[in-house]
Design a protein around this motif. Structure first.
Motif, PDB file in Angstrom:
ATOM      1  N   ASP A  26       0.609  -1.088  -0.070  1.00 27.11           N
ATOM      2  CA  ASP A  26      -0.028  -0.003   0.100  1.00 27.11           C
ATOM      3  C   ASP A  26       0.842   1.166  -0.181  1.00 27.11           C
ATOM      4  O   ASP A  26       2.022   1.349   0.667  1.00 27.11           O
ATOM      5  CB  ASP A  26      -0.835  -0.044   1.343  1.00 27.11           C
ATOM      6  CG  ASP A  26      -1.689  -1.232   1.390  1.00 27.11           C
ATOM      7  OD1 ASP A  26      -2.613  -1.208   0.355  1.00 27.11           O
ATOM      8  OD2 ASP A  26      -1.573  -1.973   2.218  1.00 27.11           O
ATOM      9  N   TRP A  27       0.378   2.225  -0.740  1.00 29.35           N
ATOM     10  CA  TRP A  27       1.219   3.569  -0.688  1.00 29.35           C
ATOM     11  C   TRP A  27       0.338   4.673  -0.389  1.00 29.35           C
ATOM     12  O   TRP A  27      -0.974   4.816  -0.800  1.00 29.35           O
ATOM     13  CB  TRP A  27       1.640   3.703  -2.335  1.00 29.35           C
ATOM     14  CG  TRP A  27       2.737   2.733  -2.562  1.00 29.35           C
ATOM     15  CD1 TRP A  27       2.456   1.500  -3.164  1.00 29.35           C
ATOM     16  CD2 TRP A  27       4.229   2.884  -2.482  1.00 29.35           C
ATOM     17  NE1 TRP A  27       3.602   0.908  -3.472  1.00 29.35           N
ATOM     18  CE2 TRP A  27       4.714   1.881  -3.172  1.00 29.35           C
ATOM     19  CE3 TRP A  27       4.884   3.810  -2.120  1.00 29.35           C
ATOM     20  CZ2 TRP A  27       6.166   1.414  -3.185  1.00 29.35           C
ATOM     21  CZ3 TRP A  27       6.331   3.611  -2.180  1.00 29.35           C
ATOM     22  CH2 TRP A  27       6.825   2.460  -2.555  1.00 29.35           C
ATOM     23  N   THR A  28       0.822   5.590   0.333  1.00 34.63           N
ATOM     24  CA  THR A  28       0.380   6.803   0.898  1.00 34.63           C
ATOM     25  C   THR A  28       0.830   8.165   0.127  1.00 34.63           C
ATOM     26  O   THR A  28       2.304   8.065   0.244  1.00 34.63           O
ATOM     27  CB  THR A  28       0.435   6.993   2.257  1.00 34.63           C
ATOM     28  OG1 THR A  28      -0.470   5.844   2.981  1.00 34.63           O
ATOM     29  CG2 THR A  28      -0.283   8.285   2.690  1.00 34.63           C
ATOM     30  N   ALA A  29       0.250   8.865  -0.876  1.00 39.05           N
ATOM     31  CA  ALA A  29       0.676  10.061  -1.224  1.00 39.05           C
ATOM     32  C   ALA A  29       1.302  11.065  -0.185  1.00 39.05           C
ATOM     33  O   ALA A  29       0.702  11.151   1.236  1.00 39.05           O
ATOM     34  CB  ALA A  29      -0.147  10.736  -2.178  1.00 39.05           C
ATOM     35  N   MET A  30       2.463  11.486  -0.219  1.00 42.48           N
ATOM     36  CA  MET A  30       2.982  12.731   0.776  1.00 42.48           C
ATOM     37  C   MET A  30       1.982  13.875   0.446  1.00 42.48           C
ATOM     38  O   MET A  30       1.613  14.150  -0.533  1.00 42.48           O
ATOM     39  CB  MET A  30       4.388  13.148   0.064  1.00 42.48           C
ATOM     40  CG  MET A  30       5.260  11.842   0.344  1.00 42.48           C
ATOM     41  SD  MET A  30       6.994  12.625  -0.314  1.00 42.48           S
ATOM     42  CE  MET A  30       7.940  10.925  -0.193  1.00 42.48           C
ATOM     43  N   SER A  31       1.888  14.643   1.782  1.00 46.03           N
ATOM     44  CA  SER A  31       1.102  15.741   1.860  1.00 46.03           C
ATOM     45  C   SER A  31       1.269  16.560   0.981  1.00 46.03           C
ATOM     46  O   SER A  31       0.264  17.498   0.791  1.00 46.03           O
ATOM     47  CB  SER A  31       0.820  16.083   3.126  1.00 46.03           C
ATOM     48  OG  SER A  31       2.275  16.623   3.639  1.00 46.03           O
ATOM     49  N   THR A  32       2.496  17.031   0.645  1.00 41.84           N
ATOM     50  CA  THR A  32       2.945  18.137  -0.329  1.00 41.84           C
ATOM     51  C   THR A  32       3.663  17.692  -1.235  1.00 41.84           C
ATOM     52  O   THR A  32       4.666  16.821  -1.091  1.00 41.84           O
ATOM     53  CB  THR A  32       3.467  19.339   0.448  1.00 41.84           C
ATOM     54  OG1 THR A  32       4.662  18.794   1.210  1.00 41.84           O
ATOM     55  CG2 THR A  32       2.560  19.894   1.319  1.00 41.84           C
ATOM     56  N   SER A  33       3.705  18.178  -2.347  1.00 44.03           N
ATOM     57  CA  SER A  33       4.435  17.861  -3.659  1.00 44.03           C
ATOM     58  C   SER A  33       6.061  18.066  -3.256  1.00 44.03           C
ATOM     59  O   SER A  33       6.305  19.306  -2.697  1.00 44.03           O
ATOM     60  CB  SER A  33       4.244  18.422  -4.743  1.00 44.03           C
ATOM     61  OG  SER A  33       5.064  18.206  -5.973  1.00 44.03           O
ATOM     62  N   GLN A  34       6.826  17.168  -3.452  1.00 44.29           N
ATOM     63  CA  GLN A  34       8.355  17.338  -3.029  1.00 44.29           C
ATOM     64  C   GLN A  34       9.438  17.116  -4.287  1.00 44.29           C
ATOM     65  O   GLN A  34      10.536  17.870  -4.125  1.00 44.29           O
ATOM     66  CB  GLN A  34       8.776  16.243  -2.047  1.00 44.29           C
ATOM     67  CG  GLN A  34       7.989  16.260  -0.535  1.00 44.29           C
ATOM     68  CD  GLN A  34       8.226  17.349   0.031  1.00 44.29           C
ATOM     69  OE1 GLN A  34       9.346  18.424  -0.008  1.00 44.29           O
ATOM     70  NE2 GLN A  34       7.383  18.241   1.078  1.00 44.29           N
TER      71      GLN A  34
END
Length: 232
Positions: A26-34
């Motif tokens: 499972d993958w969780t997107a980072m809260s802000t683009s890095q």
């Protein structure tokens, strides 16, 4: 793109970036683009940090990708390694039309928050391709040379014998005390990809086709001991 593994988590540098805590299920997107603004960012594990280095900048995280600190554009970041409580990055300061090419060592002792830089060489023509820490020395490679330093500030160079020449990855195995290198130059993939081993980082032996099968272009190399049943 690129993937780094740190303290049980996988970090993916693609788009805004994603994190997996269960081996990629499972993958969780980072809260802000890095990563988009870095332009083709690739990840590498540096000690307990993850370094994202792209064409237009670098960022570093010391908390498994939860937060990222931008490295100042004035700090030269190249192939990097970690040892003795510090990050050491060796790079080339390319001036106007590539006329400068002085060697720069950038050092951080606070997980990439602040950096000090030191000039290593002044002659043009060197490009830094790979970095490792062997437990005693910080080791970096340029075309035909290996550079070693006890502190990241004072460096000595030695001509290499054999080896990949240019555009390659290097990793060090502290268990067997050996280096491994794989070519990454354009077009040197699959049947043209080559691997080498060395006991000192100076003299290299090319592995036979039976010992190494070339494959897809690589962005990161890790060397460690593994049970043969997991190797294909």
């Amino acid at each position: 793109g690129g993937v780094a593994y740190l303290k049980g988590s996988l970090l993916l540098a693609w788009g805004d970036g994603s994190i997996s805590a269960n081996q990629g299920t499972d993958w969780t997107a980072m809260s802000t683009s890095q990563f988009d603004s870095l332009d083709h960012a690739f990840l590498s594990k540096i000690g307990d940090n993850v370094l994202a280095r792209g064409r237009s900048g670098s960022r570093i995280s010391s908390d498994q990708g939860a937060t990222w600190n931008a490295i100042p554009a004035t700090t030269n970041i190249g192939p990097s390694t970690y040892g003795k409580g510090k990050i050491v990055s060796l790079s080339v300061n390319v001036g106007a039309n590539g006329a400068d090419n002085t060697g720069i060592s950038s050092i951080s002792t606070d997980n990439g928050l602040t950096w000090n830089t030191y000039q290593i060489w002044s002659a043009p023509g060197d490009t830094v391709y790979a970095a490792a820490f062997d437990g005693t020395y910080f080791v970096h490679w340029t075309i035909g040379k290996v550079w070693k330093s006890l502190d990241g500030i004072a460096w000595t160079s030695t001509p290499t014998v054999g080896g990949p020449g240019w555009d390659f990855l290097v990793s060090y195995n502290p268990g067997s005390k050996t280096y491994a290198a794989i070519t990454t130059n354009w077009g040197a993939w699959y049947d043209k990809q080559k691997a080498y081993k060395s006991d000192d980082g100076i003299t290299w032996t090319e592995l036979s086709s039976a010992a190494f099968k070339g494959g897809h272009p690589m962005a990161y190399l890790i060397v460690s001991d593994m049970q043969s049943k997991y190797c294909q």
